[in-house]
Design a protein around this motif. Sequence first.
Motif, PDB file in Angstrom:
ATOM      1  N   LYS A  50       0.689  -1.124   0.016  1.00 43.06           N
ATOM      2  CA  LYS A  50      -0.132   0.062   0.160  1.00 43.06           C
ATOM      3  C   LYS A  50       0.945   1.358   0.043  1.00 43.06           C
ATOM      4  CE  LYS A  50      -3.728   2.312   2.203  1.00 43.06           C
ATOM      5  NZ  LYS A  50      -4.016   2.973   3.595  1.00 43.06           N
ATOM      6  N   PRO A  51       0.946   1.827  -1.248  1.00 42.84           N
ATOM      7  CA  PRO A  51       1.668   2.962  -1.080  1.00 42.84           C
ATOM      8  C   PRO A  51       1.099   4.282  -0.071  1.00 42.84           C
ATOM      9  CG  PRO A  51       0.354   3.061  -3.296  1.00 42.84           C
ATOM     10  CD  PRO A  51       0.115   1.768  -2.539  1.00 42.84           C
ATOM     11  N   ASN A  52       2.142   4.780   0.443  1.00 43.70           N
ATOM     12  CA  ASN A  52       1.392   6.376   1.068  1.00 43.70           C
ATOM     13  C   ASN A  52       1.696   7.437   0.465  1.00 43.70           C
ATOM     14  OD1 ASN A  52       0.834   4.855   3.339  1.00 43.70           O
ATOM     15  ND2 ASN A  52       2.907   4.363   3.927  1.00 43.70           N
ATOM     16  N   THR A  53       0.977   7.388  -0.663  1.00 39.19           N
ATOM     17  CA  THR A  53       1.094   8.512  -1.670  1.00 39.19           C
ATOM     18  C   THR A  53       0.078   9.595  -1.554  1.00 39.19           C
ATOM     19  OG1 THR A  53      -0.443   7.530  -3.265  1.00 39.19           O
ATOM     20  CG2 THR A  53       1.984   7.299  -3.492  1.00 39.19           C
ATOM     21  N   GLY A  54      -0.849   9.190  -0.671  1.00 37.82           N
ATOM     22  CA  GLY A  54      -2.079  10.131  -0.411  1.00 37.82           C
ATOM     23  C   GLY A  54      -2.967  10.676  -1.536  1.00 37.82           C
TER      24      GLY A  54
END
Length: 83
Positions: A46-50
């Motif tokens: 899960k990328p934390n790109t927002g």
Amino acid sequence: MTIIISIFLSLYIAIMSTYRLTKPISDLSNSAEKVAKGHFDIEIYKPNTGDETDILAGAFIKMVDSIKNYINELKNKLRSKKN
């Protein structure tokens, strides 16, 4: 000479930006293919790109967890009916 450096710098920035945008989607797509084949015990990145990719990955993780729980409930019901 400055123009050549500017062109190469622009190309580098474009390539890195494209990679940064497409890598999480590619990873999620690979995870979806594994889940579609019945492999529910994979680790989903899960990328934390927002951004929307982050939201999509979070929803996908919740969906996989719900499917796993549903499968376990069905297995438990089948076991209890056999007894």
